[in-house]
Scaffold this motif. Sequence first.
Motif, mmCIF file in Angstrom:
data_model
loop_
_atom_site.group_PDB
_atom_site.id
_atom_site.type_symbol
_atom_site.label_atom_id
_atom_site.label_comp_id
_atom_site.label_asym_id
_atom_site.label_seq_id
_atom_site.Cartn_x
_atom_site.Cartn_y
_atom_site.Cartn_z
ATOM 1 N N ILE A 234 0.861 -1.182 0.000
ATOM 2 C CA ILE A 234 0.000 0.000 0.000
ATOM 3 C C ILE A 234 0.890 1.222 0.000
ATOM 4 O O ILE A 234 1.665 1.445 0.922
ATOM 5 C CB ILE A 234 -0.944 0.007 1.211
ATOM 6 C CG1 ILE A 234 -1.768 -1.284 1.236
ATOM 7 C CG2 ILE A 234 -1.858 1.221 1.146
ATOM 8 C CD1 ILE A 234 -2.739 -1.371 2.376
ATOM 9 N N ARG A 235 0.754 2.019 -1.051
ATOM 10 C CA ARG A 235 1.597 3.197 -1.249
ATOM 11 C C ARG A 235 0.907 4.455 -0.716
ATOM 12 O O ARG A 235 -0.271 4.423 -0.363
ATOM 13 C CB ARG A 235 1.946 3.311 -2.729
ATOM 14 C CG ARG A 235 2.844 2.161 -3.212
ATOM 15 C CD ARG A 235 2.834 1.992 -4.715
ATOM 16 N NE ARG A 235 3.319 3.180 -5.395
ATOM 17 C CZ ARG A 235 3.277 3.336 -6.719
ATOM 18 N NH1 ARG A 235 2.759 2.381 -7.488
ATOM 19 N NH2 ARG A 235 3.746 4.433 -7.273
ATOM 20 N N PRO A 236 1.651 5.567 -0.642
ATOM 21 C CA PRO A 236 1.125 6.765 0.021
ATOM 22 C C PRO A 236 -0.182 7.298 -0.556
ATOM 23 O O PRO A 236 -0.544 7.028 -1.687
ATOM 24 C CB PRO A 236 2.270 7.778 -0.163
ATOM 25 C CG PRO A 236 3.499 6.950 -0.248
ATOM 26 C CD PRO A 236 3.078 5.726 -1.016
ATOM 27 N N GLU A 237 -0.866 8.070 0.328
ATOM 28 C CA GLU A 237 -2.124 8.752 0.022
ATOM 29 C C GLU A 237 -3.255 7.774 -0.214
ATOM 30 O O GLU A 237 -4.164 8.034 -1.014
ATOM 31 C CB GLU A 237 -1.959 9.699 -1.175
ATOM 32 C CG GLU A 237 -0.904 10.784 -0.942
ATOM 33 C CD GLU A 237 -0.799 11.735 -2.114
ATOM 34 O OE1 GLU A 237 -1.841 12.148 -2.645
ATOM 35 O OE2 GLU A 237 0.336 12.054 -2.491
ATOM 36 N N LYS B 277 -2.315 2.488 -4.700
ATOM 37 C CA LYS B 277 -1.594 3.750 -4.754
ATOM 38 C C LYS B 277 -2.609 4.874 -4.887
ATOM 39 O O LYS B 277 -3.411 4.880 -5.813
ATOM 40 C CB LYS B 277 -0.619 3.755 -5.941
ATOM 41 C CG LYS B 277 0.373 4.927 -5.942
ATOM 42 C CD LYS B 277 -0.129 6.168 -6.645
ATOM 43 C CE LYS B 277 -0.214 5.955 -8.144
ATOM 44 N NZ LYS B 277 -0.615 7.234 -8.847
ATOM 45 N N ASN B 278 -2.583 5.811 -3.939
ATOM 46 C CA ASN B 278 -3.520 6.934 -3.973
ATOM 47 C C ASN B 278 -4.948 6.420 -4.176
ATOM 48 O O ASN B 278 -5.688 6.895 -5.045
ATOM 49 C CB ASN B 278 -3.140 7.914 -5.082
ATOM 50 C CG ASN B 278 -3.955 9.198 -5.044
ATOM 51 O OD1 ASN B 278 -4.443 9.604 -3.983
ATOM 52 N ND2 ASN B 278 -4.131 9.833 -6.191
ATOM 53 N N ASP C 28 -4.867 5.492 -8.126
ATOM 54 C CA ASP C 28 -5.621 6.712 -8.415
ATOM 55 C C ASP C 28 -7.104 6.394 -8.550
ATOM 56 O O ASP C 28 -7.747 6.706 -9.563
ATOM 57 C CB ASP C 28 -5.092 7.378 -9.691
ATOM 58 C CG ASP C 28 -3.639 7.785 -9.553
ATOM 59 O OD1 ASP C 28 -3.316 8.518 -8.614
ATOM 60 O OD2 ASP C 28 -2.821 7.348 -10.386
ATOM 61 N N ALA C 29 -7.638 5.778 -7.498
ATOM 62 C CA ALA C 29 -9.010 5.266 -7.587
ATOM 63 C C ALA C 29 -9.787 5.526 -6.308
ATOM 64 O O ALA C 29 -9.209 5.710 -5.230
ATOM 65 C CB ALA C 29 -8.978 3.769 -7.890
#
Length: 444
Positions: free
Chosen positions: A319-322, A338-339, A356-357
Amino acid sequence: MIDKNSVSVILCAGKGSRMNSARPKVLNTICGKSMLGYILDAQIESGIGRIIIVCNSENIDLIRSNTNKDIEIDYVVQSKQLGTADALKVAATNTNFKDISNLFVFLGDTPLVTNSDITYLSNSLKSNDILIASFETENPTGYGRIIRDNEGRVCNIIEEGDATTEEKSIKTCFSGIIIFNNISILSLLDNIKNDNSKKEFYLTDVIKIADNNNLNVRDVLLEYDSVRGVNDYIQLSQTEKIMSERIMQKFMKEGVHISLADTSFIHPNTQFGKNVTVEPNVYIGEGVIIGDDVIIKSFSYLEGVNIKKGATIGPFARIRPESNIGENSKVGNFVELKNANVADNVKISHLSYIGDASLGSGTNIGAGTITCNFDGVEKYKTIIGKNAFIGSNSSLIAPIEISDNSYIGSGSVITKDVPTNSLSLSRSEQVTKNNWVKKRSTKK
């Protein structure tokens, strides 16, 4: 209790050549946080009200940009590296020392000192004119040796390079921490000479000068693991092991169940709720918040994520940032986020990339699903509504919106928005040729 008018000077102007690194030595990280960051936190927690950091002309900008603290910090430059005594004189010359009581001097490469150590030293200062922190070790190589008189007063500190064979056998060493009870004592720095092997002005020479002036100089023994210095990456690794154990013990005392703690990495600023379980071989980096009743399974790698109550992560999840994970949601094995904003009760169980979701509550993501968020130039967002079902091996080409209660058939490549309560399929028609294998064999 630390006097509110106490000031700390942290010496960070050394080049750190033994690290063989372009990064300033004090900004090398231990468990995800800089060495200087640990020292600053310990001093702030102890109650020291003002901090001065002595830098060199090459590292001051990097140090300044990496020390964003809610406390007054003065940055001064030692233009030429002429030794620790010269560095302290630079601090005294280039800052306002008005209304100062006690003056603490620290080295920037001793990240293991704690606020309790600093408070203990302050309480031990009492009627002493100068107090130094010492330690004992069976391998004192590289450290200055402490010389005491018959009454236990410290009368000299001999640097390693200038010590005789007999003096090198002394096991009591200087940690680099000095406390001056009165700012006027700094006038003794003017008497320090550089007649030594390195031609530097050693701050340790002030001890012999103070003794010659009948000042009372004492030392207080601290644990070696509180004051050990870092000069190369071997020592950095050794220090990181000690710090990691401290971090793990702190979290476990607060109620976090960390299984086989020595196999995992947890950033010291991680926030844990109640009844959290961390299985072996887990990496938790900076900016992670974990709510109550969360399970982090083995081989998961987390950075910059907020995980809400009852969620399950992993095994082998990244799990990446944001990213945000809602209550009772599941991010399973070989899933990367991611995000991504994942609402409550969402299941992403296997082999998926969600970048991005935004995923609505109750949605299920089938194995092999990919949000195709990058066209080679720009990144685009995928929005999936509530209670949607994304079939296995689906590719969602962003920008795209899958509305509430919609279904995506397995193996689909979806390029257009999908309305509420709809089924969307995008795959070629299956063709079956009966007895094809038998006919093919007959031709041979």
